[in-house]
Scaffold this motif. Sequence first.
Motif, PDB file in Angstrom:
ATOM      1  N   LEU A  68      30.017   2.835  16.610  1.00 59.72           N
ATOM      2  CA  LEU A  68      30.587   3.230  15.173  1.00 59.72           C
ATOM      3  C   LEU A  68      29.530   4.335  15.258  1.00 59.72           C
ATOM      4  N   GLY A  69      28.614   4.095  15.817  1.00 59.70           N
ATOM      5  CA  GLY A  69      28.315   6.146  16.027  1.00 59.70           C
ATOM      6  C   GLY A  69      28.067   7.249  16.938  1.00 59.70           C
ATOM      7  N   GLN A  70      29.337   6.975  17.466  1.00 57.25           N
ATOM      8  CA  GLN A  70      30.155   7.665  18.280  1.00 57.25           C
ATOM      9  C   GLN A  70      31.509   7.553  17.973  1.00 57.25           C
ATOM     10  N   ARG A  71      32.306   6.796  17.419  1.00 61.45           N
ATOM     11  CA  ARG A  71      33.764   6.946  16.537  1.00 61.45           C
ATOM     12  C   ARG A  71      33.403   7.177  14.852  1.00 61.45           C
ATOM     13  N   ALA A 104      39.303  -3.653  15.054  1.00 60.46           N
ATOM     14  CA  ALA A 104      38.550  -4.437  14.339  1.00 60.46           C
ATOM     15  C   ALA A 104      36.905  -4.666  15.236  1.00 60.46           C
ATOM     16  N   ALA A 105      36.072  -4.115  14.279  1.00 61.28           N
ATOM     17  CA  ALA A 105      34.891  -4.641  15.398  1.00 61.28           C
ATOM     18  C   ALA A 105      34.070  -5.563  14.888  1.00 61.28           C
ATOM     19  N   MET A 106      33.874  -6.275  15.454  1.00 61.20           N
ATOM     20  CA  MET A 106      33.579  -7.633  15.238  1.00 61.20           C
ATOM     21  C   MET A 106      32.653  -8.213  15.993  1.00 61.20           C
ATOM     22  N   ALA A 131      30.915  -5.308  17.926  1.00 60.64           N
ATOM     23  CA  ALA A 131      30.185  -4.848  17.078  1.00 60.64           C
ATOM     24  C   ALA A 131      28.790  -5.256  17.364  1.00 60.64           C
ATOM     25  N   SER A 132      28.173  -4.365  17.623  1.00 59.72           N
ATOM     26  CA  SER A 132      25.970  -4.639  17.067  1.00 59.72           C
ATOM     27  C   SER A 132      25.203  -4.766  16.203  1.00 59.72           C
ATOM     28  N   PHE A 133      24.719  -5.128  15.744  1.00 60.25           N
ATOM     29  CA  PHE A 133      24.172  -4.968  14.190  1.00 60.25           C
ATOM     30  C   PHE A 133      23.713  -3.459  13.912  1.00 60.25           C
ATOM     31  N   GLU A 134      23.796  -2.468  14.022  1.00 60.25           N
ATOM     32  CA  GLU A 134      23.667  -1.096  13.478  1.00 60.25           C
ATOM     33  C   GLU A 134      24.795  -1.156  13.929  1.00 60.25           C
ATOM     34  N   ASP A 135      26.482  -1.381  14.730  1.00 61.05           N
ATOM     35  CA  ASP A 135      28.210  -1.242  13.748  1.00 61.05           C
ATOM     36  C   ASP A 135      28.019  -1.869  12.148  1.00 61.05           C
ATOM     37  N   ASN A 137      26.272  -2.437  10.006  1.00 60.96           N
ATOM     38  CA  ASN A 137      24.659  -1.917   8.950  1.00 60.96           C
ATOM     39  C   ASN A 137      25.711   0.062   8.276  1.00 60.96           C
ATOM     40  N   ARG A 138      25.952   0.942  10.211  1.00 60.24           N
ATOM     41  CA  ARG A 138      27.136   1.538   9.602  1.00 60.24           C
ATOM     42  C   ARG A 138      28.078   1.310   8.652  1.00 60.24           C
ATOM     43  N   GLY A 139      29.473   0.544   8.840  1.00 59.10           N
ATOM     44  CA  GLY A 139      31.105   0.616   8.988  1.00 59.10           C
ATOM     45  C   GLY A 139      30.342  -0.068   6.790  1.00 59.10           C
ATOM     46  N   LEU A 140      28.961  -1.007   6.649  1.00 54.29           N
ATOM     47  CA  LEU A 140      28.555  -1.277   5.558  1.00 54.29           C
ATOM     48  C   LEU A 140      28.018  -0.316   4.371  1.00 54.29           C
ATOM     49  N   ALA A 141      27.734   0.633   5.695  1.00 54.94           N
ATOM     50  CA  ALA A 141      27.390   1.621   4.542  1.00 54.94           C
ATOM     51  C   ALA A 141      27.899   2.948   3.696  1.00 54.94           C
ATOM     52  N   PHE A 142      29.040   2.428   4.326  1.00 56.84           N
ATOM     53  CA  PHE A 142      30.469   2.881   3.640  1.00 56.84           C
ATOM     54  C   PHE A 142      30.526   2.567   2.073  1.00 56.84           C
ATOM     55  N   TYR A 143      30.824   1.308   2.088  1.00 56.86           N
ATOM     56  CA  TYR A 143      31.350   0.228   1.620  1.00 56.86           C
ATOM     57  C   TYR A 143      29.169   1.073   0.145  1.00 56.86           C
TER      58      TYR A 143
END
Length: 569
Positions: A68-71, A104-106, A131-135, A137-143
Amino acid sequence: MLQIPNEKLKDLLTNDGLVTALQFDEAVSEGLRMNQGPAEVLMGSNLINAEYYYTLLAKYYNVEKADLGQRQIDEQSLRLLSEDLSRQKRVIMFAKDPDGSLKAAMEDPTDLGTIQFLSTHLKAKIKPYLASFEDLNRGLAFYSKKGAEDFRKVIEENIRESLRSKVKDIKEAALDLPIVAITDNLLSYATAIRSSDIHLEVFESEVLVRFRIDGVLHEMMRIQKEVHPAIVARVKLLAQLKLDEHFKPQDGRFRYKIGNDITDVRVSILPTYYGEKVVMRLLPATQHPLSFEELGMFPDTIKILKENIGKTYGIVLVTGPTGSGKTTTLYSVLNTVNHPEVNIVTIEDPVEYDMKYVNQTQVNVDAGMTFSSGLRSLLRQDPNIIMVGEIRDPETAEISVQAALTGHLVLSTLHTNDAPTAIPRLIDMRVEPFLIAAVLNAVMAQRLVRRICLGCIVSYKPTPEFIEVMKEQITELKINISYEIPKVLFKGQGCAVCGRTGYKGRSGIYEVLDVTETIRKSIISPRFSLDEMREIARKEGFVTMFEDGLRKVERGITTMEEVLRVIRE
């Protein structure tokens, strides 16, 4: 974490030459003891990195990595799943295909039950990605961004509702629905953004709400003073404290549950000039002790520490100010020495982690259970290893020394600025120098620095002005080392993952005073000098906290500014 079967993983890692067969087998054994997979143990020991392991996982399970860092995360797709469900299922919905299927990043893309649930819940075909742990985190940051707006809106709405309420009695106020909603929102939002503390500070005309995130306080909002007594009453009610006591400090605790996450909340109420200040410390109840590598220790530090906790008797101390991670380090030490053949007993204030096969006791002053009285009782339990939460008075210090003299390994904390200063601190507690020299194995001092966010880390060349400022600050701290600022440094630019701060998570910086024979002779010398003892330690290879921090700066773990900030504490 998703795992590859042990035999297959062993073949992959040994064929790539990253670990030996013996190292892998040791990781399996250590994982069984720590309730982790061998991959987690190997990553914690820095033998393999997370990116490599996720690549192996993707190949083995024939799924694509989310990266998700690249998408670009499509916020509309993300919002199809609530934050609670996203956290509970460990899933980030990040894109929608033209045919209507959702990506879905899982954390576990092989979880058919979750995929079926998502398909039914969202009425769409689900395409899983790893999904990695960082992935995540990136998604949850939007929330979190939307959550911050919702948090303030809900708090403000409930404050208005509370001010309209006709409730007069303080107990009724603590049960009033708007006040309950305000307190719940404070706790849930603080937990969601991984805050460690909530501060409610009352002043002449308003209440300041601040959260501590990665060791730094951030102002979240200011609220009307009129609702402050009711919020304090609500917190007191949850922590089972006296509602009608307003002039004495009170301490308590309670548990708070959001979805599957349970948080232990330690409460401190302090009377101030304008009212009662509230601090709530948030401790994840399900957190497991970290390895020394995960704490941020380098191999030379780990070697000295393991040598000293491997002894059958003596004292090992961890020092530093409040909030520097001393207790977390002690739990990691306990986890390392926790074997079936030893009896481990603790006396803590409070018990912060529930550890398997460790007999944990909590201080209860009202019942007469203090560190000193509890320690006396522990010695009658035939322990091999004793952990004392803190040595804070001469009586506890004396009993700890006697325990070490009689064949016990004692682990404890002490409030000093650095490792060498622990010696005069113990002398100040009326422990004779010859006894200190006889029982002290090692002293570790530590601080916590913020890690550079991996989502926005960049390298840069420091300007001459920056180098000059850094050199001036090092001189002001009277740190007696010669150090050249690296030609390339690292920093975080700020992104959604780190809340635009440039930092995400924390790491320790450490110094370990190994009490060698030369150091022992220095301690018992009639002309004992702290400066002379430091010089002896330096000649024997003693690495200061500042130098350990500089090593982390050079490796891009943290920044020079951050190391200088915490060294001043």
